[in-house]
Scaffold this active site. Structure first.
Site, short mmCIF file in Angstrom:
data_model
loop_
_atom_site.label_atom_id
_atom_site.label_comp_id
_atom_site.label_asym_id
_atom_site.label_seq_id
_atom_site.Cartn_x
_atom_site.Cartn_y
_atom_site.Cartn_z
N ASN A 152 0.93 -1.15 0.03
CA ASN A 152 -0.12 -0.08 -0.05
C ASN A 152 0.86 1.38 0.10
O ASN A 152 0.39 2.15 -0.39
CB ASN A 152 -1.00 0.07 1.00
N LYS A 175 12.57 -7.11 0.90
CA LYS A 175 11.71 -8.01 0.17
C LYS A 175 10.41 -7.20 0.00
O LYS A 175 9.64 -6.75 0.96
CB LYS A 175 11.42 -9.26 0.75
N SER A 229 -0.37 -7.56 7.12
CA SER A 229 -1.37 -8.07 8.06
C SER A 229 -0.99 -8.78 9.31
O SER A 229 0.01 -9.17 9.21
CB SER A 229 -2.24 -8.83 6.84
N GLY A 233 2.10 -11.19 10.31
CA GLY A 233 2.65 -10.72 11.46
C GLY A 233 2.91 -11.95 12.41
O GLY A 233 4.08 -12.05 13.02
N GLU A 250 4.32 -3.92 12.16
CA GLU A 250 3.15 -3.06 12.04
C GLU A 250 2.18 -3.24 11.47
O GLU A 250 1.92 -3.97 10.11
CB GLU A 250 3.74 -1.85 11.43
N CYS A 284 -3.07 1.54 6.50
CA CYS A 284 -3.32 0.99 8.09
C CYS A 284 -3.99 1.90 8.75
O CYS A 284 -4.67 1.49 9.84
CB CYS A 284 -1.99 0.54 8.63
N GLN A 331 -8.03 -8.05 -3.65
CA GLN A 331 -8.56 -7.04 -2.65
C GLN A 331 -10.00 -6.54 -2.96
O GLN A 331 -10.74 -6.25 -2.23
CB GLN A 331 -7.54 -5.93 -2.69
N GLU A 383 -10.97 -5.17 9.77
CA GLU A 383 -10.28 -4.13 9.01
C GLU A 383 -10.69 -4.76 7.47
O GLU A 383 -10.61 -5.72 7.19
CB GLU A 383 -8.69 -4.21 9.07
P1 NAP Z 1 0.53 -9.19 3.86
O1 NAP Z 1 -0.23 -10.21 3.12
O2 NAP Z 1 0.79 -9.44 5.39
O3 NAP Z 1 1.78 -8.89 3.16
C1 NAP Z 1 2.96 -8.16 3.55
C2 NAP Z 1 4.29 -8.79 3.26
O4 NAP Z 1 4.57 -10.03 3.63
C3 NAP Z 1 4.33 -9.08 1.66
O5 NAP Z 1 5.65 -8.58 1.34
C4 NAP Z 1 4.08 -10.41 1.75
O6 NAP Z 1 4.62 -11.04 0.46
C5 NAP Z 1 4.95 -10.89 2.93
N1 NAP Z 1 4.56 -12.31 3.59
C6 NAP Z 1 3.33 -13.10 3.02
N2 NAP Z 1 3.56 -14.18 3.96
C7 NAP Z 1 4.58 -14.08 4.23
C8 NAP Z 1 5.20 -15.06 5.28
N3 NAP Z 1 4.77 -16.30 5.75
N4 NAP Z 1 6.36 -14.88 5.99
C9 NAP Z 1 6.98 -13.67 5.76
N5 NAP Z 1 6.38 -12.62 4.80
C10 NAP Z 1 5.17 -12.90 4.39
O7 NAP Z 1 -0.34 -8.04 4.03
P2 NAP Z 1 -0.45 -7.17 2.61
O8 NAP Z 1 -1.60 -7.73 2.00
O9 NAP Z 1 0.36 -6.68 1.74
O10 NAP Z 1 -1.08 -5.56 3.48
C11 NAP Z 1 -2.22 -5.47 3.85
C12 NAP Z 1 -2.40 -5.44 5.33
O11 NAP Z 1 -1.40 -4.70 6.01
C13 NAP Z 1 -3.67 -4.80 6.11
O12 NAP Z 1 -3.93 -5.55 7.21
C14 NAP Z 1 -3.01 -3.19 6.63
O13 NAP Z 1 -3.54 -2.79 7.96
C15 NAP Z 1 -1.50 -3.85 6.92
N6 NAP Z 1 -0.79 -2.45 7.06
C16 NAP Z 1 -0.36 -1.96 8.29
C17 NAP Z 1 0.47 -0.98 8.06
C18 NAP Z 1 1.13 -0.23 9.61
O14 NAP Z 1 1.82 0.55 9.54
N7 NAP Z 1 0.64 -0.82 10.44
C19 NAP Z 1 0.98 -0.24 7.14
C20 NAP Z 1 0.53 -0.73 5.88
C21 NAP Z 1 -0.22 -2.12 5.77
P3 NAP Z 1 3.81 -11.30 -1.00
O15 NAP Z 1 3.52 -9.81 -1.23
O16 NAP Z 1 4.77 -12.05 -1.63
O17 NAP Z 1 2.76 -12.12 -0.59
#
Ligand code: NAP
Ligand code: MG
Length: 482
Positions: A152, A175, A229, A233, A250, A284, A331, A383
């Site tokens: 994002n 990454k 997510s 995390g 985060e 987020c 999404q 969320e």
């Molecule tokens: P995500 O699916 O958790 O992916 C985030 C990152 O983690 C991507 O680079 C993803 O790779 C990687 N990943 C996936 N599975 C993993 C694993 N088993 N081990 C290590 N890394 C792994 O989240 P998203 O869909 O990108 O983002 C949406 C979420 O992020 C929302 O819930 C949002 O609230 C949260 N967010 C939080 C903040 C904050 O600052 N608090 C900021 C932005 C977003 P791939 O892309 O290759 O799957």
């Protein structure tokens, strides 16, 4: 001819060992392939980690102020490249160009702040129990940091993780998210141009479940900084725990805006609409529920609906567009699913609530406002990560606070009120990492940023607290003749 991009390990651009690539598509026009990006495997990750380990010995010895100079140069380069980088960001992520430009500028500001921090990596000197002994606590780099990104904010989030890690003398394996690898490649080019030595930052693209997971599992990686997510995390936390690695997580949010005796409903509504629909709600810190006093509900709802329904949706490259497409088909389907559930649970769609096929094949969803939402319903608690704003009516600040705190998340919260007692009650009782009074959820480039409960774990990023993730303490006792 669609271009093929490469990983960058030890300063060299390398094809993935797997030989596999995935297409990066434009969410405003899914038929457009922006490039083919590496689908790396375990051997690529191991190679990147080895490069970061090897570079660590030299980089940790470079004096902090010298490391800071490179971050200043990197910040200048970000600014010089604002236009092309912002266009790439909009093309692969979808957000309006104006937001992309703002994101690049914000990344430059964060890099500049951390450049200064590199000269302020202070420890402390304590009085000694013994004469002729000095006791010091000094701070050293953590070591190798794995930085795993969301899609994002694919420019500012990497900078927010890389700049502190580098300022503090760590080397990094970076990454990007699979939906937004192109900005990652561009950032890597600028880091090399700024003069960071080979291996200080190593870029590896590929599926998170493999590349990210392997980074988290590696005992050679002392810390993982992750934004994404809550589910992922948790996986990362569990994997790093096996070797007692450090984490900075985060995660998601369900950020409320409470409106009760507001100074100006028009102003409050503007702040709310902007914080709810920027980046199509895929933030987020997006405001993702409004809790309004019964007395203000009708007028506030009317203004919010009016503002939301006038937002211009379309391809983010068009200057007049205010809301771009969602990042992916997946999404889009998630958001649609939430609206269907909300309707079944009795919510009423006041505006939006539909795809916009008239805009083409992009992943467009109309800015949506719901009322008749009950506090226990799914759309009020989970969320959504899309352009969806539910409105809930409450009768007191106590009731508002109970509802606000009744989620797994605790990232950001707003209150719009002219009543100082209500403002302070809110600031004191809300269980979030950040609170905004008469202010949307925008953060600043030098201020700690983070969440509590299931919104985060580890040191807050941005600002001085970023150093707490990036450094370890060493205690030095020094005896001398006196
Ligand atoms: P995500 O699916 O958790 O992916 C985030 C990152 O983690 C991507 O680079 C993803 O790779 C990687 N990943 C996936 N599975 C993993 C694993 N088993 N081990 C290590 N890394 C792994 O989240 P998203 O869909 O990108 O983002 C949406 C979420 O992020 C929302 O819930 C949002 O609230 C949260 N967010 C939080 C903040 C904050 O600052 N608090 C900021 C932005 C977003 P791939 O892309 O290759 O799957
Ligand atoms: Mg894409």
């Amino acid at each position: 001819m669609v271009e093929r991009y490469a990983n960058c390990i030890n300063g060299k651009w390398l094809a993935p060992g797997t030989g596999d690539y995935v297409a990066n598509i434009n969410p405003a026009d899914p038929a457009e392939i922006l490039g083919m990006f590496p689908a790396s495997g375990g051997a690529d990750v191991e190679q990147a980690i080895a490069a970061a380990v090897a570079a660590s010995e030299g980089w940790r010895r470079v004096p902090g102020p010298e490391r800071g100079k490179l971050l200043l140069r990197f910040a200048d380069l970000l600014e010089q490249h604002t236009d092309p980088l912002a266009k790439i960001l909009t093309k692969e992520q979808g957000k309006p160009l104006k937001e992309s430009v703002g994101e690049v500028k914000r990344a430059a500001a964060e890099s500049r702040f951390m450049a200064g921090e590199a000269s302020r990596l202070a420890g402390e000197t304590l009085p000694s129990e013994r004469q002729g002994v000095w006791v010091q606590v000094i701070r050293e780099p953590l070591g190798v940091v794995g930085a795993i990104m969301p899609w994002n904010f694919p420019v500012v989030t990497p900078v927010r993780k890389l700049a502190p890690a580098l300022a503090c003398g760590n080397t990094v394996v970076f990454k990007p998210a699979s939906d937004t690898p192109w900005t990652g490649v561009y950032l890597m080019e600028l880091l090399l141009e700024a003069g960071f030595p080979p291996g200080a930052v190593n870029l590896v693209m590929g599926p998170g479940s493999l590349v990210g997971q392997k980074l988290a599992e590696s005992p050679l990686v002392q810390g993982i900084t992750f934004t994404g997510s809550t589910t992922t995390g948790r996986r990362i936390y569990a994997a790093t725990a096996q070797h007692l690695g450090r984490v900075q997580l985060e995660l998601g949010g369900k950020n409320p805006a409470v409106v009760m005796d507001a100074y100006d409903l028009e102003e409050a509504a503007k702040e709310i609409v902007s914080a709810a629909f920027a980046a199509s709600g895929q933030r987020c810190t997006a405001i993702s529920r409004v809790l309004t006093s019964r007395a203000e509900a009708t007028k506030l709802t009317e203004i919010i609906v009016d503002l939301a329904s006038k937002l211009k949706v379309g391809n983010g490259l068009s200057p007049e567009v205010e809301v771009g497409p969602l990042v992916s088909q997946a999404q889009l389907e998630i958001v649609e699913g939430y609206i269907e559930t909300a309707k079944k649970e009795g919510a009423r769609v006041l505006t939006g609530g539909k795809r916009l096929p008239e805009l083409g094949k992009g992943f467009y969803y109309s800015p949506t406002v719901l009322d008749k939402v009950t506090p226990k319903s799914v759309v009020a608690k989970e969320e959504v990560f899309g352009p969806v704003l539910p409105i809930i009516v409450v009768d007191s600040m106590e009731e508002a606070l109970t509802i606000c705190n009744d989620t797994e998340y605790g990232l950001a919260a707003c209150v719009f009120t002219k009543d100082i007692d209500k403002a302070m009650q809110f600031a004191t009782e809300i269980k979030t990492g950040m609170v905004h009074i008469n202010h949307g959820t925008a953060s600043q480039a030098h201020v700690p940023f983070g969440g509590v409960k299931n919104s985060g774990q580890g040191a807050y990023s941005i600002g001085g607290t970023a150093k707490d993730f990036c450094m370890v303490n060493k205690v030095v006792y020094l005896k001398f003749n006196q």
